[in-house]
Motif scaffolding. Structure first.
Motif, PDB file in Angstrom:
ATOM      1  N   LEU A  51       3.315 -66.437 107.166  1.00 19.87           N
ATOM      2  CA  LEU A  51       3.019 -65.648 105.971  1.00 19.87           C
ATOM      3  C   LEU A  51       1.516 -65.523 105.760  1.00 19.87           C
ATOM      4  O   LEU A  51       1.009 -64.445 105.454  1.00 19.87           O
ATOM      5  N   GLY A  52       0.789 -66.611 105.954  1.00 18.42           N
ATOM      6  CA  GLY A  52      -0.663 -66.570 105.804  1.00 18.42           C
ATOM      7  C   GLY A  52      -1.316 -65.653 106.821  1.00 18.42           C
ATOM      8  O   GLY A  52      -2.233 -64.895 106.499  1.00 18.42           O
ATOM      9  N   GLY A  53      -0.849 -65.713 108.069  1.00 16.06           N
ATOM     10  CA  GLY A  53      -1.399 -64.832 109.110  1.00 16.06           C
ATOM     11  C   GLY A  53      -1.149 -63.370 108.812  1.00 16.06           C
ATOM     12  O   GLY A  53      -2.049 -62.530 108.951  1.00 16.06           O
ATOM     13  N   LEU A  54       0.076 -63.049 108.396  1.00 19.29           N
ATOM     14  CA  LEU A  54       0.385 -61.658 108.058  1.00 19.29           C
ATOM     15  C   LEU A  54      -0.386 -61.193 106.830  1.00 19.29           C
ATOM     16  O   LEU A  54      -0.830 -60.037 106.765  1.00 19.29           O
ATOM     17  N   ALA A  55      -0.575 -62.095 105.872  1.00 18.87           N
ATOM     18  CA  ALA A  55      -1.366 -61.747 104.685  1.00 18.87           C
ATOM     19  C   ALA A  55      -2.816 -61.462 105.060  1.00 18.87           C
ATOM     20  O   ALA A  55      -3.421 -60.502 104.560  1.00 18.87           O
ATOM     21  N   LEU A  56      -3.377 -62.275 105.954  1.00  9.40           N
ATOM     22  CA  LEU A  56      -4.759 -62.032 106.397  1.00  9.40           C
ATOM     23  C   LEU A  56      -4.876 -60.703 107.138  1.00  9.40           C
ATOM     24  O   LEU A  56      -5.858 -59.969 106.958  1.00  9.40           O
ATOM     25  N   ILE A  57      -3.898 -60.388 107.958  1.00  8.20           N
ATOM     26  CA  ILE A  57      -3.903 -59.094 108.656  1.00  8.20           C
ATOM     27  C   ILE A  57      -3.908 -57.956 107.649  1.00  8.20           C
ATOM     28  O   ILE A  57      -4.656 -56.983 107.793  1.00  8.20           O
ATOM     29  N   LEU A  58      -3.089 -58.068 106.608  1.00  9.87           N
ATOM     30  CA  LEU A  58      -3.023 -57.023 105.580  1.00  9.87           C
ATOM     31  C   LEU A  58      -4.357 -56.890 104.847  1.00  9.87           C
ATOM     32  O   LEU A  58      -4.841 -55.767 104.627  1.00  9.87           O
ATOM     33  N   VAL A  59      -4.985 -58.004 104.503  1.00  7.40           N
ATOM     34  CA  VAL A  59      -6.276 -57.969 103.808  1.00  7.40           C
ATOM     35  C   VAL A  59      -7.347 -57.356 104.704  1.00  7.40           C
ATOM     36  O   VAL A  59      -8.100 -56.470 104.280  1.00  7.40           O
ATOM     37  N   PHE A  60      -7.416 -57.794 105.966  1.00  9.42           N
ATOM     38  CA  PHE A  60      -8.433 -57.270 106.887  1.00  9.42           C
ATOM     39  C   PHE A  60      -8.211 -55.795 107.192  1.00  9.42           C
ATOM     40  O   PHE A  60      -9.160 -55.030 107.297  1.00  9.42           O
ATOM     41  N   ARG A  61      -6.947 -55.396 107.344  1.00  9.66           N
ATOM     42  CA  ARG A  61      -6.662 -53.983 107.599  1.00  9.66           C
ATOM     43  C   ARG A  61      -7.093 -53.124 106.415  1.00  9.66           C
ATOM     44  O   ARG A  61      -7.689 -52.063 106.586  1.00  9.66           O
ATOM     45  N   SER A  62      -6.830 -53.594 105.222  1.00  7.64           N
ATOM     46  CA  SER A  62      -7.227 -52.851 104.026  1.00  7.64           C
ATOM     47  C   SER A  62      -8.745 -52.774 103.912  1.00  7.64           C
ATOM     48  O   SER A  62      -9.306 -51.720 103.602  1.00  7.64           O
ATOM     49  N   ALA A  63      -9.416 -53.882 104.201  1.00  2.87           N
ATOM     50  CA  ALA A  63     -10.878 -53.901 104.121  1.00  2.87           C
ATOM     51  C   ALA A  63     -11.498 -53.003 105.192  1.00  2.87           C
ATOM     52  O   ALA A  63     -12.467 -52.277 104.923  1.00  2.87           O
ATOM     53  N   ALA A  64     -10.936 -53.016 106.406  1.00  2.00           N
ATOM     54  CA  ALA A  64     -11.460 -52.164 107.480  1.00  2.00           C
ATOM     55  C   ALA A  64     -11.253 -50.696 107.154  1.00  2.00           C
ATOM     56  O   ALA A  64     -12.135 -49.868 107.387  1.00  2.00           O
TER      57      ALA A  64
END
Length: 169
Positions: A51-64
């Protein structure tokens, strides 16, 4: 950078917080000296990491995405989508949730192997597979695989079910 405040960013941050809390709570599970390499906290901690890994992917994708839009000066406009079309993904998710709830309500009554077969069949048909011999074979093979993996390989006792237990012994 206003795009950084979109829902994906905030959902990602809230899921990262949820994963952290989940991991902290999973870390409180007592470990028995008799436990082997797989203990009671292993699965919950693995789920927290996922869950933490997928959450980080979502945050980084949104920021990028926000950074790219900021650099290009392009402001994304939401297309006019009818309300019925906007609801379709939510209704599909509600259908999947209903299948999962059905599984949870019947697993102790029918038993793990029967309900996991039904779950695999229901999910595959719900997601577009035809109800034919191939779909049934997939569900049966998947159910047998999960039974062997969890019960025989990992040694996790799963419910035989109130109906099937007298038949299976």
């Amino acid at each position: 950078m206003l795009r950084l405040l979109d829902k994906d960013f905030w959902v990602g941050l809230s899921m990262l917080l949820a994963a952290s809390i989940y991991w902290i709570e999973a870390d409180k599970i007592r470990i028995s000296p008799l436990d082997g390499p797989v203990n009671a906290a292993g699965l919950p901690k693995s789920l927290a990491y996922a869950l933490g890994g997928l959450a980080l992917i979502l945050v980084f994708r949104s920021a990028a995405s926000a950074a790219l839009q900021y650099r290009s000066g392009v402001q994304a406009l939401a297309p006019d989508v009818p309300a019925g079309e906007r609801m379709k993904p939510h209704l599909r998710a509600a259908g999947m949730l209903a299948i999962g709830i059905g599984y949870l309500l019947t697993v102790s009554w029918l038993g793990y192997i029967a309900t996991i077969i039904a779950l695999l069949l229901a999910v595959s048909v719900y997601n577009g597979a035809r109800l034919n011999l191939r779909a049934i074979a997939f569900a049966v093979c998947g159910g047998v695989f999960f039974h062997i993996f969890f019960v025989e390989f990992l040694g996790i006792p799963l419910p035989a079910g109130a109906i099937l237990e007298p038949l299976l012994g």
